[in-house]
Write a protein that holds these residues in place. Structure first.
Motif, PDB file in Angstrom:
ATOM      1  N   LYS A 128      -8.139  -8.873  -2.910  1.00 38.66           N
ATOM      2  CA  LYS A 128      -8.416  -7.544  -3.486  1.00 38.66           C
ATOM      3  C   LYS A 128      -8.266  -7.502  -5.002  1.00 38.66           C
ATOM      4  CE  LYS A 128      -5.424  -5.652  -1.188  1.00 38.66           C
ATOM      5  NZ  LYS A 128      -4.318  -5.050  -1.814  1.00 38.66           N
TER       6      LYS A 128
ATOM      7  N   ALA B 144       7.480   1.113   0.155  1.00 38.46           N
ATOM      8  CA  ALA B 144       6.219   1.810   0.446  1.00 38.46           C
ATOM      9  C   ALA B 144       6.254   2.533   1.788  1.00 38.46           C
ATOM     10  CB  ALA B 144       5.072   0.810   0.423  1.00 38.46           C
TER      11      ALA B 144
ATOM     12  N   ARG C 211       5.885   7.569  -1.567  1.00 38.93           N
ATOM     13  CA  ARG C 211       4.421   7.594  -1.580  1.00 38.93           C
ATOM     14  C   ARG C 211       3.902   8.869  -2.216  1.00 38.93           C
ATOM     15  NH1 ARG C 211       2.766   3.166   1.040  1.00 38.93           N
ATOM     16  NH2 ARG C 211       0.645   3.728   0.477  1.00 38.93           N
TER      17      ARG C 211
ATOM     18  N   ARG D 152       5.371  -2.287  -6.461  1.00 38.27           N
ATOM     19  CA  ARG D 152       6.145  -3.454  -6.901  1.00 38.27           C
ATOM     20  C   ARG D 152       7.042  -3.077  -8.077  1.00 38.27           C
ATOM     21  NH1 ARG D 152       4.151  -8.764  -5.577  1.00 38.27           N
ATOM     22  NH2 ARG D 152       2.515  -8.582  -4.015  1.00 38.27           N
TER      23      ARG D 152
ATOM     24  N   SER E  57       7.006  -3.525  -0.203  1.00 39.67           N
ATOM     25  CA  SER E  57       6.591  -3.191   1.149  1.00 39.67           C
ATOM     26  C   SER E  57       7.649  -2.320   1.844  1.00 39.67           C
ATOM     27  CB  SER E  57       6.325  -4.490   1.897  1.00 39.67           C
ATOM     28  OG  SER E  57       6.128  -4.291   3.238  1.00 39.67           O
TER      29      SER E  57
ATOM     30  N   ARG F 125       4.563  -9.004   6.684  1.00 39.29           N
ATOM     31  CA  ARG F 125       4.178  -7.916   5.776  1.00 39.29           C
ATOM     32  C   ARG F 125       3.005  -7.130   6.373  1.00 39.29           C
ATOM     33  NH1 ARG F 125       2.719  -7.623  -0.086  1.00 39.29           N
ATOM     34  NH2 ARG F 125       3.155  -9.797  -0.494  1.00 39.29           N
TER      35      ARG F 125
ATOM     36  N   ARG G 192      -3.927  -0.172  -0.379  1.00 39.30           N
ATOM     37  CA  ARG G 192      -3.895  -0.154   1.077  1.00 39.30           C
ATOM     38  C   ARG G 192      -4.440   1.166   1.626  1.00 39.30           C
ATOM     39  NH1 ARG G 192      -1.888  -4.081  -0.647  1.00 39.30           N
ATOM     40  NH2 ARG G 192      -0.530  -5.596   0.358  1.00 39.30           N
ATOM     41  N   ASP G 193      -4.295   2.235   0.834  1.00 39.87           N
ATOM     42  CA  ASP G 193      -4.660   3.578   1.321  1.00 39.87           C
ATOM     43  C   ASP G 193      -5.543   4.313   0.316  1.00 39.87           C
ATOM     44  OD1 ASP G 193      -2.785   3.837  -0.671  1.00 39.87           O
ATOM     45  OD2 ASP G 193      -1.691   5.473   0.306  1.00 39.87           O
ATOM     46  N   MET G 194      -6.290   3.542  -0.481  1.00 44.18           N
ATOM     47  CA  MET G 194      -7.137   4.170  -1.508  1.00 44.18           C
ATOM     48  C   MET G 194      -8.221   5.026  -0.849  1.00 44.18           C
ATOM     49  SD  MET G 194      -5.844   3.208  -4.366  1.00 44.18           S
ATOM     50  CE  MET G 194      -4.325   3.442  -3.487  1.00 44.18           C
TER      51      MET G 194
ATOM     52  N   ASP H 257       3.103  -3.182   7.113  1.00 47.48           N
ATOM     53  CA  ASP H 257       2.142  -2.285   6.463  1.00 47.48           C
ATOM     54  C   ASP H 257       1.253  -1.560   7.482  1.00 47.48           C
ATOM     55  OD1 ASP H 257       3.167  -3.026   4.026  1.00 47.48           O
ATOM     56  OD2 ASP H 257       1.498  -4.322   3.447  1.00 47.48           O
TER      57      ASP H 257
ATOM     58  N   SER I 182      -2.778  -0.349  -7.446  1.00 46.81           N
ATOM     59  CA  SER I 182      -1.740   0.541  -6.905  1.00 46.81           C
ATOM     60  C   SER I 182      -0.527  -0.237  -6.407  1.00 46.81           C
ATOM     61  CB  SER I 182      -2.310   1.432  -5.790  1.00 46.81           C
ATOM     62  OG  SER I 182      -2.763   0.637  -4.728  1.00 46.81           O
TER      63      SER I 182
ATOM     64  N   ARG J   9       3.638   1.158   9.824  1.00 49.65           N
ATOM     65  CA  ARG J   9       4.490   2.219   9.292  1.00 49.65           C
ATOM     66  C   ARG J   9       3.838   3.579   9.600  1.00 49.65           C
ATOM     67  NH1 ARG J   9       2.929   0.459   3.267  1.00 49.65           N
ATOM     68  NH2 ARG J   9       0.920   1.457   3.197  1.00 49.65           N
TER      69      ARG J   9
HETATM   70  O1  C5P Z   1      -1.113  -5.193  -3.150  1.00 44.72           O
HETATM   71  P1  C5P Z   1       0.301  -5.705  -3.345  1.00 44.72           P
HETATM   72  O2  C5P Z   1       0.592  -6.957  -2.606  1.00 44.72           O
HETATM   73  O3  C5P Z   1       0.664  -5.787  -4.783  1.00 44.72           O
HETATM   74  O4  C5P Z   1       1.230  -4.569  -2.711  1.00 44.72           O
HETATM   75  C1  C5P Z   1       2.608  -4.768  -2.507  1.00 44.72           C
HETATM   76  C2  C5P Z   1       3.071  -3.860  -1.360  1.00 44.72           C
HETATM   77  O5  C5P Z   1       2.973  -2.494  -1.785  1.00 44.72           O
HETATM   78  C3  C5P Z   1       2.223  -3.954  -0.084  1.00 44.72           C
HETATM   79  O6  C5P Z   1       2.705  -4.912   0.825  1.00 44.72           O
HETATM   80  C4  C5P Z   1       2.338  -2.572   0.511  1.00 44.72           C
HETATM   81  O7  C5P Z   1       3.471  -2.471   1.322  1.00 44.72           O
HETATM   82  C5  C5P Z   1       2.569  -1.678  -0.694  1.00 44.72           C
HETATM   83  N1  C5P Z   1       1.375  -0.925  -1.059  1.00 44.72           N
HETATM   84  C6  C5P Z   1       1.116   0.243  -0.374  1.00 44.72           C
HETATM   85  N2  C5P Z   1       0.066   1.028  -0.736  1.00 44.72           N
HETATM   86  C7  C5P Z   1      -0.752   0.670  -1.730  1.00 44.72           C
HETATM   87  C8  C5P Z   1      -0.516  -0.548  -2.432  1.00 44.72           C
HETATM   88  C9  C5P Z   1       0.557  -1.335  -2.063  1.00 44.72           C
HETATM   89  O8  C5P Z   1       1.831   0.593   0.538  1.00 44.72           O
HETATM   90  N3  C5P Z   1      -1.755   1.452  -2.065  1.00 44.72           N
END
Ligand code: C5P
Length: 226
Positions: A21, A108, A114, A44, A105, A185, A135-137, A189, A39, A192
């Motif tokens: 991504k 999140a 959130r 992070r 994670s 992970r 993940r939720d865009m 994700d 995001s 949840r």
């Molecule tokens: O994409 P990345 O690996 O940097 O994301 C780290 C963690 O942040 C993901 O494993 C997820 O749990 C969380 N995350 C999320 N929603 C997003 C982006 C990331 O829950 N929009």
């Protein structure tokens, strides 16, 4: 924080960790000349700040306070990965560690975290357009996005990509260990209760297993350009 511009077009790119991504979204944003939202870096960033402040990942109230108290800013690095500043400290490298990913994670999964990050993410919606990576865009943050893409790849291939990346950086890891972490992970994700990782009903799915970066970028651009 600037107000979001609801008339700016959004391309939402969601998918599990290691689906490519970040690389794909940055390349597509570069080609379109649009803004880019990473995001995951916000989650992070809160994880890293929590570590700096010795906040227990099992203390949701303290983590929510930490989310409100943490400033996260992105600086443009032409042609390169943007630097991420946490409370004005460059934490780009620390942000990419497995520890930061695991903390993100866990954090999140907290609904108040959130929602505290919702408006910060929407503020990236500016002209001439936004590529939003997460993940939720497409499901929660920009449900009205004009285009939605869901990138996937087999867990084995995602572990292998991560393995090559880390070995290249001189980090000592095993493929087996990375595969286990990715599967854990993914499960966290996807299962949840708030904003679980799932494709939006109107998302175009692209499986990147065995497909090169340029080809995936071309396929995503084809979605936007029709
Ligand atoms: O994409 P990345 O690996 O940097 O994301 C780290 C963690 O942040 C993901 O494993 C997820 O749990 C969380 N995350 C999320 N929603 C997003 C982006 C990331 O829950 N929009």
């Amino acid at each position: 924080m600037p107000l979001s511009d609801p008339s700016a077009p959004v391309l939402a790119i969601d998918g599990p960790s290691g689906s490519g991504k970040g690389t794909i979204s940055r390349a597509v944003a570069g080609q379109l000349g649009w803004h880019y939202l990473d995001s995951g870096a916000l989650y992070r960033g809160v994880g890293v700040a929590a570590g700096w402040n010795d906040i227990d990942l099992a203390d949701p109230a303290a983590l929510v306070r930490c989310t409100f108290d943490t400033r996260i800013a992105f600086s443009d690095t032409p042609g390169g990965e943007p630097r991420v500043l946490i409370n004005d400290v460059d934490a780009t490298d620390e942000l990419r560690t497995e520890t930061a990913g695991a903390a993100a994670s866990a954090i999140a999964a907290i609904p108040e975290v959130r929602s505290a990050l919702k408006e910060r993410q929407r503020a990236f919606r500016q002209q001439p357009g936004l590529v939003a990576d997460g993940r939720d865009m497409g499901t929660v943050i920009f449900p009205d996005a004009r285009w939605k893409v869901f990138l996937t790849a087999s867990a084995e291939e995602r572990a292998e990509r991560r393995y090559k990346q880390l070995i290249g950086k001189g980090v000592s890891v095993t493929l087996d260990g990375l595969l286990r972490e990715i599967l854990a992970r993914d499960a966290r994700d996807a299962n949840r209760p708030v904003a679980p990782l799932r494709p939006a009903d109107d998302a175009v799915r692209i499986d990147t297993t065995g497909v090169g970066i340029d080809e995936v970028v071309a396929r995503v651009l084809a979605v936007v350009r029709g």
